[in-house]
Design a protein around this motif. Sequence first.
Motif, PDB file in Angstrom:
ATOM      1  N   GLY A   7      -7.543   1.695  -6.200  1.00  0.00           N
ATOM      2  CA  GLY A   7      -6.530   2.338  -5.374  1.00  0.00           C
ATOM      3  C   GLY A   7      -7.084   2.777  -4.036  1.00  0.00           C
ATOM      4  N   PHE A   8      -8.320   3.284  -4.024  1.00  0.00           N
ATOM      5  CA  PHE A   8      -8.947   3.698  -2.770  1.00  0.00           C
ATOM      6  C   PHE A   8      -9.241   2.486  -1.888  1.00  0.00           C
ATOM      7  CE2 PHE A   8      -9.909   6.822  -6.027  1.00  0.00           C
ATOM      8  CZ  PHE A   8      -9.635   8.019  -5.395  1.00  0.00           C
ATOM      9  N   ILE A   9      -9.641   1.394  -2.516  1.00  0.00           N
ATOM     10  CA  ILE A   9      -9.916   0.170  -1.763  1.00  0.00           C
ATOM     11  C   ILE A   9      -8.613  -0.392  -1.190  1.00  0.00           C
ATOM     12  CG2 ILE A   9     -10.910  -2.144  -1.898  1.00  0.00           C
ATOM     13  CD1 ILE A   9     -12.892   0.204  -2.281  1.00  0.00           C
ATOM     14  N   GLY A  10      -7.533  -0.327  -1.968  1.00  0.00           N
ATOM     15  CA  GLY A  10      -6.238  -0.781  -1.481  1.00  0.00           C
ATOM     16  C   GLY A  10      -5.790  -0.007  -0.263  1.00  0.00           C
ATOM     17  N   GLY A  34      -4.890  -1.719   3.312  1.00  0.00           N
ATOM     18  CA  GLY A  34      -3.503  -1.723   3.769  1.00  0.00           C
ATOM     19  C   GLY A  34      -3.200  -0.850   4.963  1.00  0.00           C
ATOM     20  N   LEU A  35      -3.984   0.216   5.181  1.00  0.00           N
ATOM     21  CA  LEU A  35      -3.644   1.182   6.217  1.00  0.00           C
ATOM     22  C   LEU A  35      -3.747   0.658   7.653  1.00  0.00           C
ATOM     23  CD1 LEU A  35      -5.090   4.420   4.605  1.00  0.00           C
ATOM     24  CD2 LEU A  35      -2.695   3.916   5.122  1.00  0.00           C
ATOM     25  N   PRO A  36      -4.508  -0.387   7.949  1.00  0.00           N
ATOM     26  CA  PRO A  36      -4.441  -0.929   9.309  1.00  0.00           C
ATOM     27  C   PRO A  36      -3.064  -1.492   9.665  1.00  0.00           C
ATOM     28  CG  PRO A  36      -6.478  -1.613   8.254  1.00  0.00           C
ATOM     29  CD  PRO A  36      -5.625  -0.980   7.187  1.00  0.00           C
ATOM     30  N   TYR A  37      -2.202  -1.723   8.673  1.00  0.00           N
ATOM     31  CA  TYR A  37      -0.919  -2.390   8.915  1.00  0.00           C
ATOM     32  C   TYR A  37       0.284  -1.466   8.746  1.00  0.00           C
ATOM     33  CZ  TYR A  37      -4.152  -6.226   8.178  1.00  0.00           C
ATOM     34  OH  TYR A  37      -5.226  -7.067   8.255  1.00  0.00           O
ATOM     35  N   ALA A  38       0.067  -0.239   8.261  1.00  0.00           N
ATOM     36  CA  ALA A  38       1.176   0.699   8.061  1.00  0.00           C
ATOM     37  C   ALA A  38       0.623   2.117   8.034  1.00  0.00           C
ATOM     38  CB  ALA A  38       1.913   0.406   6.748  1.00  0.00           C
ATOM     39  N   GLU A  39       1.424   3.053   8.515  1.00  0.00           N
ATOM     40  CA  GLU A  39       1.030   4.449   8.458  1.00  0.00           C
ATOM     41  C   GLU A  39       1.112   4.945   7.010  1.00  0.00           C
ATOM     42  OE1 GLU A  39       2.747   6.199  12.587  1.00  0.00           O
ATOM     43  OE2 GLU A  39       4.053   4.836  11.464  1.00  0.00           O
ATOM     44  N   PRO A  40       0.326   5.980   6.668  1.00  0.00           N
ATOM     45  CA  PRO A  40       0.159   6.365   5.259  1.00  0.00           C
ATOM     46  C   PRO A  40       1.450   6.687   4.522  1.00  0.00           C
ATOM     47  CG  PRO A  40      -1.479   7.446   6.629  1.00  0.00           C
ATOM     48  CD  PRO A  40      -0.540   6.765   7.565  1.00  0.00           C
ATOM     49  N   THR A  53      -2.422  -9.872   4.310  1.00  0.00           N
ATOM     50  CA  THR A  53      -3.301  -8.871   3.702  1.00  0.00           C
ATOM     51  C   THR A  53      -2.518  -7.668   3.221  1.00  0.00           C
ATOM     52  OG1 THR A  53      -5.160  -9.525   5.117  1.00  0.00           O
ATOM     53  CG2 THR A  53      -5.266  -7.329   4.115  1.00  0.00           C
ATOM     54  N   PHE A  54      -1.562  -7.200   4.039  1.00  0.00           N
ATOM     55  CA  PHE A  54      -0.767  -6.041   3.657  1.00  0.00           C
ATOM     56  C   PHE A  54       0.108  -6.359   2.452  1.00  0.00           C
ATOM     57  CE2 PHE A  54       3.137  -3.477   3.981  1.00  0.00           C
ATOM     58  CZ  PHE A  54       2.582  -2.214   3.876  1.00  0.00           C
ATOM     59  N   ILE A  55       0.726  -7.520   2.430  1.00  0.00           N
ATOM     60  CA  ILE A  55       1.613  -7.886   1.324  1.00  0.00           C
ATOM     61  C   ILE A  55       0.830  -8.007   0.021  1.00  0.00           C
ATOM     62  CG2 ILE A  55       3.102  -9.717   0.423  1.00  0.00           C
ATOM     63  CD1 ILE A  55       3.955 -10.268   3.324  1.00  0.00           C
ATOM     64  N   ILE A  56      -0.337  -8.636   0.073  1.00  0.00           N
ATOM     65  CA  ILE A  56      -1.166  -8.770  -1.126  1.00  0.00           C
ATOM     66  C   ILE A  56      -1.634  -7.398  -1.605  1.00  0.00           C
ATOM     67  CG2 ILE A  56      -3.371  -9.632  -2.004  1.00  0.00           C
ATOM     68  CD1 ILE A  56      -2.982 -12.059  -0.137  1.00  0.00           C
ATOM     69  N   THR A  57      -2.053  -6.554  -0.661  1.00  0.00           N
ATOM     70  CA  THR A  57      -2.497  -5.205  -1.019  1.00  0.00           C
ATOM     71  C   THR A  57      -1.364  -4.396  -1.638  1.00  0.00           C
ATOM     72  OG1 THR A  57      -4.130  -5.208   0.781  1.00  0.00           O
ATOM     73  CG2 THR A  57      -3.483  -3.063  -0.127  1.00  0.00           C
ATOM     74  N   LEU A  58      -0.191  -4.467  -1.029  1.00  0.00           N
ATOM     75  CA  LEU A  58       0.971  -3.746  -1.547  1.00  0.00           C
ATOM     76  C   LEU A  58       1.332  -4.243  -2.949  1.00  0.00           C
ATOM     77  CD1 LEU A  58       3.205  -1.677  -0.937  1.00  0.00           C
ATOM     78  CD2 LEU A  58       4.545  -3.542   0.049  1.00  0.00           C
ATOM     79  N   GLY A  59       1.302  -5.562  -3.138  1.00  0.00           N
ATOM     80  CA  GLY A  59       1.581  -6.122  -4.452  1.00  0.00           C
ATOM     81  C   GLY A  59       0.585  -5.650  -5.498  1.00  0.00           C
ATOM     82  N   TRP A  60      -0.689  -5.584  -5.120  1.00  0.00           N
ATOM     83  CA  TRP A  60      -1.720  -5.109  -6.050  1.00  0.00           C
ATOM     84  C   TRP A  60      -1.470  -3.645  -6.437  1.00  0.00           C
ATOM     85  CZ3 TRP A  60      -5.858  -7.155  -8.684  1.00  0.00           C
ATOM     86  CH2 TRP A  60      -6.750  -6.229  -9.231  1.00  0.00           C
ATOM     87  N   LEU A  61      -1.198  -2.808  -5.440  1.00  0.00           N
ATOM     88  CA  LEU A  61      -0.995  -1.389  -5.710  1.00  0.00           C
ATOM     89  C   LEU A  61       0.237  -1.144  -6.576  1.00  0.00           C
ATOM     90  CD1 LEU A  61      -1.891   0.186  -2.241  1.00  0.00           C
ATOM     91  CD2 LEU A  61      -3.272   0.176  -4.322  1.00  0.00           C
ATOM     92  N   THR A  85     -15.957   3.077  -7.045  1.00  0.00           N
ATOM     93  CA  THR A  85     -15.326   2.922  -5.741  1.00  0.00           C
ATOM     94  C   THR A  85     -16.370   2.766  -4.647  1.00  0.00           C
ATOM     95  OG1 THR A  85     -13.444   4.276  -6.442  1.00  0.00           O
ATOM     96  CG2 THR A  85     -13.739   3.966  -4.084  1.00  0.00           C
ATOM     97  N   ALA A  86     -17.436   3.569  -4.717  1.00  0.00           N
ATOM     98  CA  ALA A  86     -18.490   3.493  -3.709  1.00  0.00           C
ATOM     99  C   ALA A  86     -19.147   2.113  -3.701  1.00  0.00           C
ATOM    100  CB  ALA A  86     -19.533   4.585  -3.964  1.00  0.00           C
ATOM    101  N   LEU A  87     -19.370   1.538  -4.888  1.00  0.00           N
ATOM    102  CA  LEU A  87     -19.949   0.193  -4.954  1.00  0.00           C
ATOM    103  C   LEU A  87     -19.006  -0.846  -4.345  1.00  0.00           C
ATOM    104  CD1 LEU A  87     -21.561   0.196  -8.530  1.00  0.00           C
ATOM    105  CD2 LEU A  87     -22.757   0.098  -6.329  1.00  0.00           C
ATOM    106  N   GLN A  88     -17.710  -0.731  -4.657  1.00  0.00           N
ATOM    107  CA  GLN A  88     -16.740  -1.666  -4.092  1.00  0.00           C
ATOM    108  C   GLN A  88     -16.667  -1.520  -2.570  1.00  0.00           C
ATOM    109  OE1 GLN A  88     -13.171  -0.581  -6.186  1.00  0.00           O
ATOM    110  NE2 GLN A  88     -13.689  -1.719  -8.027  1.00  0.00           N
ATOM    111  N   ALA A  89     -16.676  -0.269  -2.084  1.00  0.00           N
ATOM    112  CA  ALA A  89     -16.602  -0.030  -0.643  1.00  0.00           C
ATOM    113  C   ALA A  89     -17.856  -0.539   0.065  1.00  0.00           C
ATOM    114  CB  ALA A  89     -16.403   1.457  -0.367  1.00  0.00           C
ATOM    115  N   TRP A  90     -19.002  -0.415  -0.595  1.00  0.00           N
ATOM    116  CA  TRP A  90     -20.242  -0.950  -0.012  1.00  0.00           C
ATOM    117  C   TRP A  90     -20.181  -2.474   0.080  1.00  0.00           C
ATOM    118  CZ3 TRP A  90     -23.775  -3.881  -3.065  1.00  0.00           C
ATOM    119  CH2 TRP A  90     -24.924  -4.295  -2.364  1.00  0.00           C
TER     120      TRP A  90
END
Length: 302
Positions: free
Chosen positions: A22-25, A29-35, A218-226, A261-266
Amino acid sequence: MDGFSAGRAAMPGIFVLLWSTGFIGAKFGLPYAEPFSFLSIRFTLTLLLLVPLVLVMRIPWPSPLALWGHIALSGILVHGIYLGGVFYGIYLGMPAGLAALLVGLQPLLTAACAGPLLGEHLSKRQWLGLVLGLVGICLVLGSKLEIGDALFAGFGGQALLCVFAALLGISLGTLYQKRYCTHMPLLSGTIIQYIGASVLLGGGAMLFETRQIEWSSTFIITLGWLVLVLSIAAILLLMALIKKGEASRVASLFYLVPPVTALQAWWLFDERLPLIGIAGMVIALAGVLIVVRSTKKTAPAD
């Protein structure tokens, strides 16, 4: 161990792995929409899928009707303020791994608040866990501290306030749900929680955001995942775990969310912590683990 037993044993770990994405999503996604706009769309799509599912499965709705208000308020805290704070913190530049660590301190804050709010007293081991968690988070934040124009490397105090608001929301929401919503049906109750969170976040989007969405792949795939994986699949998996009596195991594994999450973000975003920050994360997680295990030992038998 046969395949079925192995799959069942892996279910709690799979749930934690899914939850950590969820944190990775948010980061994707946030570069394409406000929170608030992002989360409003996510919850709307989730409701469009969950409501028919509840009707088809004939899952009962919470009763009495007064319980709906308690469930909606818990949803505002647990989903609205929690996710809104996390997404806004990441939107303002906080690393996803650090955001996960901060809100991962929820068991510590919940234990600290349980005394005045629920009349529960902390044991010496729980106090030790709280102190370790505080020391660890100070080391992590200190490792990101910069002397200069910005308070923290890559993000400012507003991002920190947003994530601390998320931590407060999930902690108070957990206590409120424990006190008033213990017997709610999980799936239909989750729908009511999402409705409450949607009202809060939708209002925030209307008042404070432009509501402009860049509908990239990217946004659509991220939104679908979330929507499909986090808001639906993870909830259904949690239902299955509770039905099989594995809920306590899931709770004890939640402390693994920040390092995962930290490993995924790295790996995905090259987010790094210096050695003192890594040490702080280990100390903070040890504090959380001590509190979680101490809470289990001191909990009264059903």
